[in-house]
Design a protein around this motif. Structure first.
Motif, mmCIF file in Angstrom:
data_model
loop_
_atom_site.group_PDB
_atom_site.id
_atom_site.type_symbol
_atom_site.label_atom_id
_atom_site.label_comp_id
_atom_site.label_asym_id
_atom_site.label_seq_id
_atom_site.Cartn_x
_atom_site.Cartn_y
_atom_site.Cartn_z
ATOM 1 N N LEU A 77 43.776 -14.062 35.396
ATOM 2 C CA LEU A 77 44.530 -12.969 34.782
ATOM 3 C C LEU A 77 45.417 -12.307 35.817
ATOM 4 C CD1 LEU A 77 42.375 -9.735 34.531
ATOM 5 C CD2 LEU A 77 41.655 -11.735 35.864
ATOM 6 N N GLY A 78 46.298 -11.435 35.320
ATOM 7 C CA GLY A 78 47.072 -10.580 36.202
ATOM 8 C C GLY A 78 46.340 -9.281 36.452
ATOM 9 N N GLY A 79 45.919 -8.625 35.361
ATOM 10 C CA GLY A 79 45.170 -7.392 35.495
ATOM 11 C C GLY A 79 44.493 -7.019 34.194
ATOM 12 N N ILE A 80 43.415 -6.243 34.293
ATOM 13 C CA ILE A 80 42.686 -5.802 33.101
ATOM 14 C C ILE A 80 43.322 -4.554 32.491
ATOM 15 C CG2 ILE A 80 40.498 -6.798 33.825
ATOM 16 C CD1 ILE A 80 39.667 -3.946 34.715
ATOM 17 N N GLY A 81 44.251 -3.942 33.225
ATOM 18 C CA GLY A 81 44.937 -2.751 32.742
ATOM 19 C C GLY A 81 46.294 -2.633 33.390
ATOM 20 N N ALA A 82 47.183 -1.876 32.763
ATOM 21 C CA ALA A 82 48.542 -1.684 33.283
ATOM 22 C C ALA A 82 48.853 -0.199 33.418
ATOM 23 C CB ALA A 82 49.556 -2.371 32.376
ATOM 24 N N ARG A 83 47.861 0.554 33.831
ATOM 25 C CA ARG A 83 48.032 1.999 33.990
ATOM 26 C C ARG A 83 48.982 2.303 35.157
ATOM 27 N NH1 ARG A 83 42.793 0.718 32.913
ATOM 28 N NH2 ARG A 83 41.848 1.700 31.087
ATOM 29 N N PRO A 84 49.773 3.381 35.093
ATOM 30 C CA PRO A 84 49.815 4.387 34.026
ATOM 31 C C PRO A 84 50.785 4.050 32.903
ATOM 32 C CG PRO A 84 51.207 5.076 35.817
ATOM 33 C CD PRO A 84 50.589 3.769 36.254
ATOM 34 N N GLU A 85 51.484 2.909 33.005
ATOM 35 C CA GLU A 85 52.461 2.538 31.977
ATOM 36 C C GLU A 85 51.809 2.352 30.619
ATOM 37 O OE1 GLU A 85 55.636 -1.117 31.094
ATOM 38 O OE2 GLU A 85 54.543 -1.025 32.989
ATOM 39 N N ILE A 86 50.629 1.713 30.608
ATOM 40 C CA ILE A 86 49.915 1.428 29.358
ATOM 41 C C ILE A 86 48.457 1.802 29.561
ATOM 42 C CG2 ILE A 86 49.235 -0.382 27.738
ATOM 43 C CD1 ILE A 86 51.747 -1.925 28.674
ATOM 44 N N LEU A 87 47.858 2.487 28.607
ATOM 45 C CA LEU A 87 46.470 2.909 28.709
ATOM 46 C C LEU A 87 45.567 1.961 27.930
ATOM 47 C CD1 LEU A 87 46.834 6.774 28.184
ATOM 48 C CD2 LEU A 87 46.953 5.450 30.311
ATOM 49 N N GLY A 88 44.472 1.557 28.558
ATOM 50 C CA GLY A 88 43.494 0.728 27.866
ATOM 51 C C GLY A 88 43.359 -0.662 28.448
ATOM 52 N N PHE A 89 42.440 -1.437 27.870
ATOM 53 C CA PHE A 89 42.139 -2.806 28.302
ATOM 54 C C PHE A 89 43.175 -3.751 27.719
ATOM 55 C CE2 PHE A 89 39.826 -6.861 27.675
ATOM 56 C CZ PHE A 89 39.416 -7.098 28.978
ATOM 57 N N THR A 90 43.825 -4.513 28.557
ATOM 58 C CA THR A 90 44.908 -5.381 28.107
ATOM 59 C C THR A 90 44.385 -6.727 27.609
ATOM 60 O OG1 THR A 90 45.219 -6.286 30.329
ATOM 61 C CG2 THR A 90 46.529 -4.339 29.728
ATOM 62 N N SER A 91 45.191 -7.350 26.753
ATOM 63 C CA SER A 91 44.882 -8.694 26.270
ATOM 64 C C SER A 91 44.702 -9.662 27.437
ATOM 65 C CB SER A 91 46.012 -9.164 25.355
ATOM 66 O OG SER A 91 45.868 -10.525 25.016
ATOM 67 N N ASP A 92 45.453 -9.440 28.501
ATOM 68 C CA ASP A 92 45.396 -10.318 29.670
ATOM 69 C C ASP A 92 44.010 -10.340 30.305
ATOM 70 O OD1 ASP A 92 47.080 -12.029 31.362
ATOM 71 O OD2 ASP A 92 46.655 -10.584 32.943
ATOM 72 N N GLY A 93 43.213 -9.301 30.053
ATOM 73 C CA GLY A 93 41.900 -9.208 30.682
ATOM 74 C C GLY A 93 40.822 -10.049 30.030
ATOM 75 N N ASP A 94 41.146 -10.727 28.913
ATOM 76 C CA ASP A 94 40.116 -11.487 28.195
ATOM 77 C C ASP A 94 39.465 -12.564 29.064
ATOM 78 O OD1 ASP A 94 40.876 -9.926 26.083
ATOM 79 O OD2 ASP A 94 41.587 -11.566 24.813
ATOM 80 N N GLY A 95 40.262 -13.226 29.907
ATOM 81 C CA GLY A 95 39.705 -14.277 30.752
ATOM 82 C C GLY A 95 38.665 -13.746 31.715
ATOM 83 N N ALA A 96 38.956 -12.575 32.313
ATOM 84 C CA ALA A 96 37.992 -11.952 33.216
ATOM 85 C C ALA A 96 36.736 -11.551 32.465
ATOM 86 C CB ALA A 96 38.622 -10.731 33.890
ATOM 87 N N ALA A 97 36.910 -10.971 31.269
ATOM 88 C CA ALA A 97 35.755 -10.547 30.479
ATOM 89 C C ALA A 97 34.870 -11.734 30.118
ATOM 90 C CB ALA A 97 36.221 -9.822 29.215
ATOM 91 N N ALA A 98 35.474 -12.855 29.740
ATOM 92 C CA ALA A 98 34.694 -14.044 29.373
ATOM 93 C C ALA A 98 33.930 -14.590 30.570
ATOM 94 C CB ALA A 98 35.620 -15.114 28.794
ATOM 95 N N ALA A 99 34.603 -14.688 31.717
ATOM 96 C CA ALA A 99 33.937 -15.228 32.910
ATOM 97 C C ALA A 99 32.787 -14.327 33.343
ATOM 98 C CB ALA A 99 34.952 -15.380 34.041
ATOM 99 N N LEU A 100 32.998 -13.014 33.321
ATOM 100 C CA LEU A 100 31.948 -12.086 33.745
ATOM 101 C C LEU A 100 30.794 -12.055 32.749
ATOM 102 C CD1 LEU A 100 34.223 -9.205 35.055
ATOM 103 C CD2 LEU A 100 32.777 -10.722 36.442
ATOM 104 N N ALA A 101 31.085 -12.181 31.463
ATOM 105 C CA ALA A 101 30.015 -12.248 30.471
ATOM 106 C C ALA A 101 29.191 -13.519 30.659
ATOM 107 C CB ALA A 101 30.599 -12.198 29.061
ATOM 108 N N ALA A 102 29.867 -14.627 30.970
ATOM 109 C CA ALA A 102 29.140 -15.874 31.253
ATOM 110 C C ALA A 102 28.254 -15.714 32.483
ATOM 111 C CB ALA A 102 30.131 -17.019 31.454
ATOM 112 N N ALA A 103 28.779 -15.037 33.504
ATOM 113 C CA ALA A 103 27.988 -14.795 34.711
ATOM 114 C C ALA A 103 26.753 -13.966 34.389
ATOM 115 C CB ALA A 103 28.843 -14.093 35.760
#
Length: 316
Positions: A77-103
């Motif tokens: 991924l590039g990043g899990i968030g794009a603050r302060p431009e955009i608030l919240g968890f970005t779609s781009d963060g799904d790969g990190a979330a999946a890998a960490l959940a698998a871990a």
């Protein structure tokens, strides 16, 4: 698995998210033995990010002096968030979330006595305030560090195969919501889709396996001035091992910097696929490619490892 996904996203959807907070979550899943997660903060021209890497030791894995193969799982991924431009968890963060959940799942399994045969190395990075960048047809997330730095911290020499998980929604040709599998890529060769992995994907999702096309330019390093689908196959530029991309997809183009666009059940399916692949690969029951066929191609046509480099001429 969904429980782990929800825990991980809750930890990542936070302006104070960090590698340390993720390591604490993994330690909790691992129980008394601890996760042994390594956290390294790296600064770049556009900010900083925390790389997180954990090795789940197998019963016959190399960490114990065994001979079982090691699987790498990379949340790209590039990043899990794009603050302060955009608030919240970005779609781009799904790969990190999946890998960490698998871990987290693999660590929990180990603590309960379900120990895999081979080692599994899971790596990703955590940046809640990454920049964005223009891209056609929808904007992408950028990253504080370059791809070479990501590969340096996320790919280890002992990985015998790499599963790269990445959000791949910013396109107009994977018109499917869920998961899609890439052909296997190894040192410049785009090989056929692994029938074993495709069969596993069908089992995990309960639907026919979906694959996506890969071009030569997609497997070359970023920075050479050509268009790339995204970074899902960039790990293939940094290893001799076979690499397969597991894309988390959408039926319509979705910006990587979009929030409210993550589907937890799809992330959970990606994490379950990673865990099941790790079980089979470490036991020698599942392969990412036909080794003999690959060697025959190299013997007949020569090495294509130059495609792992920026090549000749001026890089953009």
């Amino acid at each position: 698995m969904l429980k782990h996904v929800l825990d991980v996203i809750d930890r990542l959807d936070d302006p104070a998210a960090s590698g340390k907070s993720v390591a604490e979550l993994l330690d909790r899943a691992a129980g008394p033995e601890g996760s042994g997660a390594e956290v390294v903060t790296v600064h770049g021209d556009k900010g900083s990010t925390d790389f997180v890497r954990v090795r789940v030791r197998g019963r016959r894995g190399r960490a114990r002096g065994g001979d079982a193969p090691t699987l790498g799982i990379v949340g790209r991924l590039g990043g899990i968030g794009a603050r302060p431009e955009i608030l919240g968890f970005t779609s781009d963060g799904d790969g990190a979330a999946a890998a960490l959940a698998a871990a987290a799942k693999l660590l929990e399994m180990r603590s309960r006595g379900d120990v895999l045969d081979g080692d599994v190395v899971i790596a990703t990075h955590v940046c809640p305030d990454a920049p964005t960048q223009p891209h056609d047809p929808v904007p992408f997330m950028d990253s504080p560090v370059d791809i070479a730095t990501m590969n340096e911290h996320e790919i280890t020499p002992d990985m015998d195969a790499v599963l790269s998980i990445d959000t791949t929604k910013g396109n107009t040709f994977i018109n499917h919501r869920g998961l899609a599998l890439s052909p296997t890529v190894r040192q410049g060769y785009v090989l056929r889709v692994s029938e074993q992995l495709a069969g596993l994907l069908a089992v995990v999702t309960g639907e026919p396996a979906v694959t996506f096309p890969v071009t030569t330019q997609d497997i070359t390093p970023y920075g050479n001035g050509v268009h790339h689908l995204n970074s899902i196959l960039q790990p293939a530029t940094a290893t001799r091992a076979p690499v397969v991309g597991l894309a988390i997809t959408a039926a319509a183009p979705v910006p990587g910097c979009a929030t409210g666009a993550s589907h937890e059940t799809d992330i959970a399916a990606a994490a379950r696929f990673a865990v099941e692949a790790a079980k089979g690969f470490g036991a020698g029951a599942l392969t990412f490619h036909d080794e003999a066929e690959y060697e025959a191609l190299v013997a007949r046509y020569g090495s294509l490892a130059h495609l792992q480099t920026l090549g000749a001429g001026d890089a953009a």
